[in-house]
Design a protein around this motif. Sequence first.
Motif, short mmCIF file in Angstrom:
data_model
loop_
_atom_site.label_atom_id
_atom_site.label_comp_id
_atom_site.label_asym_id
_atom_site.label_seq_id
_atom_site.Cartn_x
_atom_site.Cartn_y
_atom_site.Cartn_z
N VAL A 1 -77.42 25.96 -6.87
CA VAL A 1 -76.41 26.11 -5.91
C VAL A 1 -76.11 27.69 -5.71
CG1 VAL A 1 -73.94 25.71 -5.52
CG2 VAL A 1 -75.21 23.67 -6.48
N ASN A 2 -76.15 28.51 -7.05
CA ASN A 2 -75.85 29.78 -6.79
C ASN A 2 -76.80 30.76 -6.40
OD1 ASN A 2 -73.38 29.66 -8.41
ND2 ASN A 2 -74.23 30.32 -10.38
N TRP A 3 -78.18 30.11 -6.24
CA TRP A 3 -79.52 30.47 -5.51
C TRP A 3 -79.07 30.69 -4.00
CZ3 TRP A 3 -82.62 29.79 -1.87
CH2 TRP A 3 -83.86 30.66 -1.63
N PHE A 4 -78.28 29.31 -3.67
CA PHE A 4 -78.13 29.34 -2.06
C PHE A 4 -76.92 29.95 -2.01
CE2 PHE A 4 -80.80 25.16 -2.39
CZ PHE A 4 -81.62 25.29 -1.42
N ASP B 1 -73.86 34.66 -11.18
CA ASP B 1 -74.46 34.32 -9.87
C ASP B 1 -75.63 34.91 -9.43
OD1 ASP B 1 -72.01 32.73 -9.82
OD2 ASP B 1 -70.91 33.92 -8.28
N GLN B 2 -75.69 36.26 -9.35
CA GLN B 2 -76.73 37.08 -9.06
C GLN B 2 -77.92 36.93 -10.21
OE1 GLN B 2 -77.24 38.83 -6.05
NE2 GLN B 2 -79.39 38.71 -6.78
N ALA B 3 -77.69 36.73 -11.41
CA ALA B 3 -78.39 36.44 -12.57
C ALA B 3 -79.20 35.31 -12.27
CB ALA B 3 -77.74 36.62 -13.76
N ASP B 4 -78.23 34.03 -11.87
CA ASP B 4 -79.00 32.63 -11.69
C ASP B 4 -79.96 32.86 -10.59
OD1 ASP B 4 -77.51 31.43 -13.55
OD2 ASP B 4 -76.14 30.59 -12.05
N HIS B 5 -79.66 33.40 -9.44
CA HIS B 5 -80.70 33.64 -8.34
C HIS B 5 -81.86 34.43 -8.69
CE1 HIS B 5 -82.02 35.82 -4.98
NE2 HIS B 5 -81.52 34.79 -4.25
N ASP B 6 -81.70 35.36 -9.45
CA ASP B 6 -82.72 36.14 -9.78
C ASP B 6 -83.87 35.50 -10.84
OD1 ASP B 6 -81.72 37.97 -8.43
OD2 ASP B 6 -81.05 39.46 -9.91
N TYR B 7 -83.01 34.69 -11.76
CA TYR B 7 -83.72 33.87 -12.70
C TYR B 7 -84.83 32.93 -12.03
CZ TYR B 7 -85.01 30.10 -15.81
OH TYR B 7 -85.61 28.94 -16.74
N LEU B 8 -84.26 32.29 -10.90
CA LEU B 8 -85.02 31.14 -10.32
C LEU B 8 -86.08 31.91 -9.27
CD1 LEU B 8 -82.23 28.68 -9.22
CD2 LEU B 8 -84.02 28.57 -11.05
N ALA C 1 -90.72 29.13 -4.24
CA ALA C 1 -91.51 28.77 -3.03
C ALA C 1 -91.04 27.32 -2.43
CB ALA C 1 -92.92 28.30 -3.26
N ILE C 2 -90.43 26.62 -3.31
CA ILE C 2 -89.72 25.22 -2.64
C ILE C 2 -88.27 25.80 -2.19
CG2 ILE C 2 -88.40 23.15 -3.22
CD1 ILE C 2 -90.95 22.57 -5.21
N LEU C 3 -87.57 26.66 -2.73
CA LEU C 3 -86.34 27.06 -2.50
C LEU C 3 -86.32 27.82 -1.10
CD1 LEU C 3 -84.48 28.29 -5.79
CD2 LEU C 3 -83.96 26.06 -4.45
N ASP C 4 -87.16 28.78 -0.98
CA ASP C 4 -87.70 29.38 0.17
C ASP C 4 -87.78 28.63 1.31
OD1 ASP C 4 -87.08 31.90 -0.84
OD2 ASP C 4 -89.30 32.61 -1.33
N CYS C 5 -88.70 27.57 0.96
CA CYS C 5 -89.18 26.70 2.12
C CYS C 5 -87.93 25.96 2.57
CB CYS C 5 -90.25 25.71 1.73
SG CYS C 5 -90.42 24.41 2.61
N VAL C 6 -87.12 25.49 1.92
CA VAL C 6 -85.94 24.48 2.16
C VAL C 6 -84.95 25.53 2.68
CG1 VAL C 6 -83.85 23.33 1.41
CG2 VAL C 6 -86.31 22.89 0.43
N TRP C 7 -84.74 26.68 2.43
CA TRP C 7 -83.67 27.65 3.01
C TRP C 7 -84.14 28.09 4.54
CZ3 TRP C 7 -78.88 28.44 2.80
CH2 TRP C 7 -78.34 29.54 3.35
N LEU C 8 -85.65 28.57 4.49
CA LEU C 8 -86.17 29.02 5.86
C LEU C 8 -86.03 27.85 6.74
CD1 LEU C 8 -88.80 31.26 4.51
CD2 LEU C 8 -86.51 31.86 5.45
#
Length: 158
Positions: A9-12, A87-94, A102-109
């Motif tokens: 969720v933090n990544w999004f 929150d930013q650390a969670d994003h950077d970790y993922l 690749a999956i997160l980017d695919c879903v977001w895009l």
Amino acid sequence: MNNDIDQIVNWFRVESHQQMQELDADELSRGKVSQLLYYVQGICVVVYGIQAFSDKLVAGDHGVMIPAVEARYAGQTSIVGDVSDADQADHDYLDGIQQFRAILDCVWLTFGDLSALQLMERIQCDQPWAETLPGHVITLAALDDFFKDKVSARIGTE
């Protein structure tokens, strides 16, 4: 992969925050992130044979609901708010896990520009949601069966 759902969720949230800054985009909502997580889980189950997260997807009246997300953001519609260092650390970790990113980017895009309502309307046409009674868990087998065809068609494999 089985990451903590809060990390995802933090990544999004971070991605949404960046779009809000750069494009004056709408803030990510609780409803929208739950629908995005449905796609992340479905794709991850098919591509890697494992769950992206252990939390259950529940068929809600109008789309997918995730009890942990509902509890964490109870009473909130918009969920980005201030993005903390954690929150930013969670994003950077993922972001550092190439296959998952690749999956997160695919879903977001693919779906990030759609509203929560548009995503819910799409999901209502999907077999896993349509064949699950409201309030019941959408099974991993249902996700696997449904997304297998979708992902195979998208990448041109069987």
